[in-house]
Motif scaffolding. Sequence first.
Motif, PDB file in Angstrom:
ATOM      1  N   GLN A   4       0.641  -1.177  -0.027  1.00 33.41           N
ATOM      2  CA  GLN A   4      -0.007  -0.622  -0.217  1.00 33.41           C
ATOM      3  C   GLN A   4       0.860   1.248  -0.054  1.00 33.41           C
ATOM      4  O   GLN A   4       2.240   1.646   1.063  1.00 33.41           O
ATOM      5  CB  GLN A   4      -0.821  -0.244   1.167  1.00 33.41           C
ATOM      6  N   PRO A   5       0.933   2.174  -0.959  1.00 36.81           N
ATOM      7  CA  PRO A   5       1.691   3.469  -0.775  1.00 36.81           C
ATOM      8  C   PRO A   5       1.185   4.109   0.424  1.00 36.81           C
ATOM      9  O   PRO A   5       0.026   4.211   0.000  1.00 36.81           O
ATOM     10  CB  PRO A   5       1.241   3.901  -2.387  1.00 36.81           C
ATOM     11  N   GLU A   6       2.615   5.411   0.431  1.00 33.58           N
ATOM     12  CA  GLU A   6       2.480   5.924   1.473  1.00 33.58           C
ATOM     13  C   GLU A   6       2.084   7.692   0.184  1.00 33.58           C
ATOM     14  O   GLU A   6       0.927   8.454   1.729  1.00 33.58           O
ATOM     15  CB  GLU A   6       3.352   6.369   2.432  1.00 33.58           C
ATOM     16  N   THR A   7       2.193   7.840  -0.833  1.00 34.45           N
ATOM     17  CA  THR A   7       1.913   9.034  -1.168  1.00 34.45           C
ATOM     18  C   THR A   7       1.324   7.996  -3.324  1.00 34.45           C
ATOM     19  O   THR A   7       1.187   7.486  -3.690  1.00 34.45           O
ATOM     20  CB  THR A   7       2.966  10.115  -1.986  1.00 34.45           C
ATOM     21  N   MET A   8       0.564   9.501  -3.829  1.00 35.53           N
ATOM     22  CA  MET A   8      -0.028   9.120  -4.321  1.00 35.53           C
ATOM     23  C   MET A   8       0.296  10.379  -5.652  1.00 35.53           C
ATOM     24  O   MET A   8       1.150  11.324  -5.115  1.00 35.53           O
ATOM     25  CB  MET A   8      -1.650   9.670  -4.750  1.00 35.53           C
ATOM     26  N   ARG A   9       0.366   9.957  -6.666  1.00 32.12           N
ATOM     27  CA  ARG A   9       1.064  10.699  -7.831  1.00 32.12           C
ATOM     28  C   ARG A   9      -0.191  10.932  -9.368  1.00 32.12           C
ATOM     29  O   ARG A   9      -0.517   9.883  -9.194  1.00 32.12           O
ATOM     30  CB  ARG A   9       2.305  10.009  -8.484  1.00 32.12           C
ATOM     31  N   PRO A 104     -11.256  -8.261  -4.180  1.00 26.72           N
ATOM     32  CA  PRO A 104     -11.367  -7.064  -3.214  1.00 26.72           C
ATOM     33  C   PRO A 104     -10.288  -5.669  -4.248  1.00 26.72           C
ATOM     34  O   PRO A 104      -9.492  -6.138  -4.969  1.00 26.72           O
ATOM     35  CB  PRO A 104     -11.060  -6.581  -2.255  1.00 26.72           C
ATOM     36  N   GLU A 105      -9.909  -4.139  -3.361  1.00 25.64           N
ATOM     37  CA  GLU A 105      -9.283  -3.138  -4.093  1.00 25.64           C
ATOM     38  C   GLU A 105      -8.130  -3.251  -3.365  1.00 25.64           C
ATOM     39  O   GLU A 105      -8.034  -3.825  -2.173  1.00 25.64           O
ATOM     40  CB  GLU A 105      -9.526  -1.878  -3.534  1.00 25.64           C
ATOM     41  N   VAL A 106      -7.137  -3.112  -4.441  1.00 21.59           N
ATOM     42  CA  VAL A 106      -5.685  -2.591  -3.842  1.00 21.59           C
ATOM     43  C   VAL A 106      -5.613  -1.537  -3.931  1.00 21.59           C
ATOM     44  O   VAL A 106      -5.792  -0.718  -5.306  1.00 21.59           O
ATOM     45  CB  VAL A 106      -4.599  -3.622  -3.641  1.00 21.59           C
ATOM     46  N   ARG A 107      -4.461  -0.467  -3.716  1.00 19.18           N
ATOM     47  CA  ARG A 107      -3.973   0.614  -3.505  1.00 19.18           C
ATOM     48  C   ARG A 107      -2.783   0.879  -4.189  1.00 19.18           C
ATOM     49  O   ARG A 107      -1.886   0.329  -3.837  1.00 19.18           O
ATOM     50  CB  ARG A 107      -4.566   2.003  -2.859  1.00 19.18           C
ATOM     51  N   ASP A 108      -2.718   1.638  -5.926  1.00 16.70           N
ATOM     52  CA  ASP A 108      -1.481   1.955  -6.462  1.00 16.70           C
ATOM     53  C   ASP A 108      -1.419   3.343  -6.252  1.00 16.70           C
ATOM     54  O   ASP A 108      -1.765   3.664  -6.279  1.00 16.70           O
ATOM     55  CB  ASP A 108      -1.839   1.701  -7.929  1.00 16.70           C
ATOM     56  N   PRO A 164      -5.581   9.699   2.876  1.00 17.20           N
ATOM     57  CA  PRO A 164      -7.412   9.909   2.885  1.00 17.20           C
ATOM     58  C   PRO A 164      -7.681   9.137   2.069  1.00 17.20           C
ATOM     59  O   PRO A 164      -9.259   8.734   2.489  1.00 17.20           O
ATOM     60  CB  PRO A 164      -7.882  11.436   2.302  1.00 17.20           C
ATOM     61  N   ILE A 165      -7.337   8.431   1.494  1.00 17.72           N
ATOM     62  CA  ILE A 165      -7.639   7.530   0.158  1.00 17.72           C
ATOM     63  C   ILE A 165      -7.867   5.938   1.030  1.00 17.72           C
ATOM     64  O   ILE A 165      -9.213   5.292   1.346  1.00 17.72           O
ATOM     65  CB  ILE A 165      -6.849   7.134  -1.076  1.00 17.72           C
ATOM     66  N   ALA A 166      -6.713   6.287   1.306  1.00 18.81           N
ATOM     67  CA  ALA A 166      -6.954   4.468   2.898  1.00 18.81           C
ATOM     68  C   ALA A 166      -8.153   4.704   3.767  1.00 18.81           C
ATOM     69  O   ALA A 166      -8.912   3.385   4.069  1.00 18.81           O
ATOM     70  CB  ALA A 166      -5.325   4.766   3.552  1.00 18.81           C
ATOM     71  N   ARG A 167      -8.183   6.302   3.990  1.00 15.56           N
ATOM     72  CA  ARG A 167      -9.401   5.880   4.986  1.00 15.56           C
ATOM     73  C   ARG A 167     -10.978   6.041   4.643  1.00 15.56           C
ATOM     74  O   ARG A 167     -11.957   5.524   5.299  1.00 15.56           O
ATOM     75  CB  ARG A 167      -9.586   7.719   5.891  1.00 15.56           C
ATOM     76  N   ALA A 168     -11.218   6.375   3.690  1.00 17.37           N
ATOM     77  CA  ALA A 168     -11.602   5.966   2.663  1.00 17.37           C
ATOM     78  C   ALA A 168     -12.127   4.559   2.287  1.00 17.37           C
ATOM     79  O   ALA A 168     -13.521   4.488   2.165  1.00 17.37           O
ATOM     80  CB  ALA A 168     -12.300   6.990   1.422  1.00 17.37           C
ATOM     81  N   LEU A 169     -11.402   3.662   2.438  1.00 17.49           N
ATOM     82  CA  LEU A 169     -11.568   2.741   2.219  1.00 17.49           C
ATOM     83  C   LEU A 169     -11.814   1.863   3.152  1.00 17.49           C
ATOM     84  O   LEU A 169     -11.995   0.590   3.043  1.00 17.49           O
ATOM     85  CB  LEU A 169     -10.177   1.987   1.295  1.00 17.49           C
ATOM     86  N   ALA A 170     -11.046   1.934   4.782  1.00 18.15           N
ATOM     87  CA  ALA A 170     -10.850   1.120   5.081  1.00 18.15           C
ATOM     88  C   ALA A 170     -12.112   0.266   6.342  1.00 18.15           C
ATOM     89  O   ALA A 170     -12.345  -0.407   6.082  1.00 18.15           O
ATOM     90  CB  ALA A 170     -10.785   2.458   6.621  1.00 18.15           C
TER      91      ALA A 170
END
Length: 207
Positions: A4-9, A104-108, A164-170
């Motif tokens: 899971q990434p810590e930052t998004m680009r 399920p989802e995974v964050r890239d 914020p994305i992690a929170r929304a998906l948690a």
Amino acid sequence: MTTQPETMRNHWWWRPGWSVGRRFYTWHLTFEGQDDVHRLAAEYRSALAPLGDSLTPIPDQWLHLTMQGIGFVGETKEQDVYSIVDAAQTRLAAVPAFDVQIGPEVRDPEAVLLHVHPDGRIRAVRNAIREAIGDVLNEVPEKAEGFTPHVSVAYSAGDGPAEPIARALADLNLTPAHARISAAELIVIHRDNQMYEWETFAKVPLG
């Protein structure tokens, strides 16, 4: 895509060769008429909506599973593209239609993705497409390895923290979607509008 990434680009930077107006031949699996896939995508769009324009949600029309590129329009002979379609019709006829589960989802770092599994049949479709390209072209674009089947539901539209994305998906506990894969599509795609949009060049049924 498992860490899971810590930052998004920002996903929408211009890759080499791409610009407004450019079109690209590529094979995708698409989900027209797949109501359960649309149901799940809508649930993710709703969950991510509070994040506003930091994400680009993907409408049902443009949901896709990226498979295998061929080349840019204008750099690839159209007759070769027709010949690849002919070869793919033969090779994909040997791959039976099949069902998959999406989610399920995974964050890239550039997207919120949904895993697609089991992935063996999807890899078989991609291999058949690569073989069809190899029947026509001297070299098959893109690498055979490193392919992980997934369906994106939203792209990152900027640089920033992933928290914020992690929170929304948690707290989500969404039911994965089922999809029937019965064809592969050769499409002509562009990204002029910060979205992958396309016209279908050919739709090739599986066996």
